[in-house]
Design a protein around this motif. Structure first.
Motif, PDB file in Angstrom:
ATOM      1  N   LEU A  35      -4.389   2.386   8.062  1.00  0.00           N
ATOM      2  CA  LEU A  35      -3.768   2.090   9.347  1.00  0.00           C
ATOM      3  C   LEU A  35      -4.214   0.734   9.868  1.00  0.00           C
ATOM      4  N   GLN A  36      -5.502   0.433   9.731  1.00  0.00           N
ATOM      5  CA  GLN A  36      -6.022  -0.853  10.186  1.00  0.00           C
ATOM      6  C   GLN A  36      -5.385  -2.000   9.406  1.00  0.00           C
ATOM      7  N   ASN A  37      -5.263  -1.835   8.091  1.00  0.00           N
ATOM      8  CA  ASN A  37      -4.645  -2.877   7.255  1.00  0.00           C
ATOM      9  C   ASN A  37      -3.179  -3.084   7.625  1.00  0.00           C
ATOM     10  N   PHE A  38      -2.487  -1.974   7.904  1.00  0.00           N
ATOM     11  CA  PHE A  38      -1.078  -2.080   8.268  1.00  0.00           C
ATOM     12  C   PHE A  38      -0.911  -2.876   9.560  1.00  0.00           C
ATOM     13  N   ILE A  39      -1.751  -2.599  10.551  1.00  0.00           N
ATOM     14  CA  ILE A  39      -1.671  -3.311  11.836  1.00  0.00           C
ATOM     15  C   ILE A  39      -1.912  -4.809  11.628  1.00  0.00           C
ATOM     16  N   GLN A  40      -2.894  -5.131  10.781  1.00  0.00           N
ATOM     17  CA  GLN A  40      -3.193  -6.540  10.505  1.00  0.00           C
ATOM     18  C   GLN A  40      -2.010  -7.223   9.822  1.00  0.00           C
TER      19      GLN A  40
END
Length: 260
Positions: A35-40
């Motif tokens: 999820l964090q990677n997707f937001i970035q």
């Protein structure tokens, strides 16, 4: 300049959709580092395209940007995709707001009780849902949507959608099938269990017999299943029944693992 922005926007939509596809073919949701990677990636893609975050995206980033324990499913994620043609949003219609409604929809469109929906059944499924959302589309567009759905949700690439594959349309909190993935039995064990709980030997399990089966499953699999949700499990599974009669093939969709 507007033409360039339009092209950039389309490329961005493709990148976001690709990210959606990558996590959908996994466990049905995105959490933690995914999820964090997707937001970035989302923020970087918007910046490269010369576009600001939409209000929906900003709210999404505010909610999940710093949280390490967040979890979202395809329906939640679809709401931030920057396209008015995002057909996934149409699945927020009334009949897909609960697992019980979803199971009833599945039973309707798995008309031959094969355990999967083929491309033609899926096309009918989508057409009905889009009509319920007051969305009229051309047949060519409907065919395109059907092909997209197969690409995104057909985890084993067999040209068909199984119950657990299509169930990824459900919000995470409603997708009880995720829980049952960890308690599925081999065919031999399943058949033995079915015969054990089909106490009167009439070839199907009624609501009371299913209740007994689920109670035992919850007791044996406390990590995966919560007995406090037993009523919800039972209601959702019984939605597959034929007038209160849950036959072996329908229950197998929930409890029997595929054997290669």
């Amino acid at each position: 300049m507007q033409h360039v922005r339009d092209i950039a926007e389309r490329h961005l939509e493709g990148a976001v959709a690709a990210s959606v596809t990558l996590f959908v073919v996994g466990n049905g949701y995105m959490d933690g580092k995914e999820l964090q990677n997707f937001i970035q990636e989302l923020q970087q893609a918007r910046k490269k395209a010369g576009l600001d975050l939409t209000p929906e995206m900003k709210a999404f980033v505010d909610q999940y940007g710093k949280a390490t324990d967040g979890k979202i499913g395809i329906v939640e994620l679809a709401q931030i995709l920057p396209t008015e043609e995002n057909f996934l949003l149409f699945f927020r219609c009334q009949q897909l707001k609960s697992s019980e409604d979803f199971m009833q929809t599945w039973r309707k469109y798995d008309s031959d009780h094969s355990g999967f929906i083929d491309s033609e059944e899926l096309k009918s499924f989508l057409k009905d849902l889009l009509q319920k959302a007051n969305k009229q589309i051309e047949d060519s567009k409907l065919t395109e949507y059907t092909e997209i759905m197969l690409r995104m949700f057909d985890a084993n690439n067999d040209g068909k959608l199984e119950l657990t594959e299509l169930a990824r349309l459900l919000p995470v909190q409603e997708n009880f099938l995720i829980k049952f993935q960890g308690v599925k039995m081999c065919a031999k064990e399943f058949n033995k269990a079915f015969e054990m709980y089909d106490q009167d030997g009439n070839g199907y399990i009624d609501e009371n017999e299913l209740d007994a089966l689920l109670k035992d499953l919850c007791e044996k699999n406390k990590k995966e299943l919560d007995i406090n949700n037993l009523a919800t499990y039972k209601k959702s599974i019984m939605a597959l029944s034929d007038g209160g009669k849950l036959y072996r093939a329908e229950l197998a969709l929930i409890l029997c693992a595929e054997e290669n």
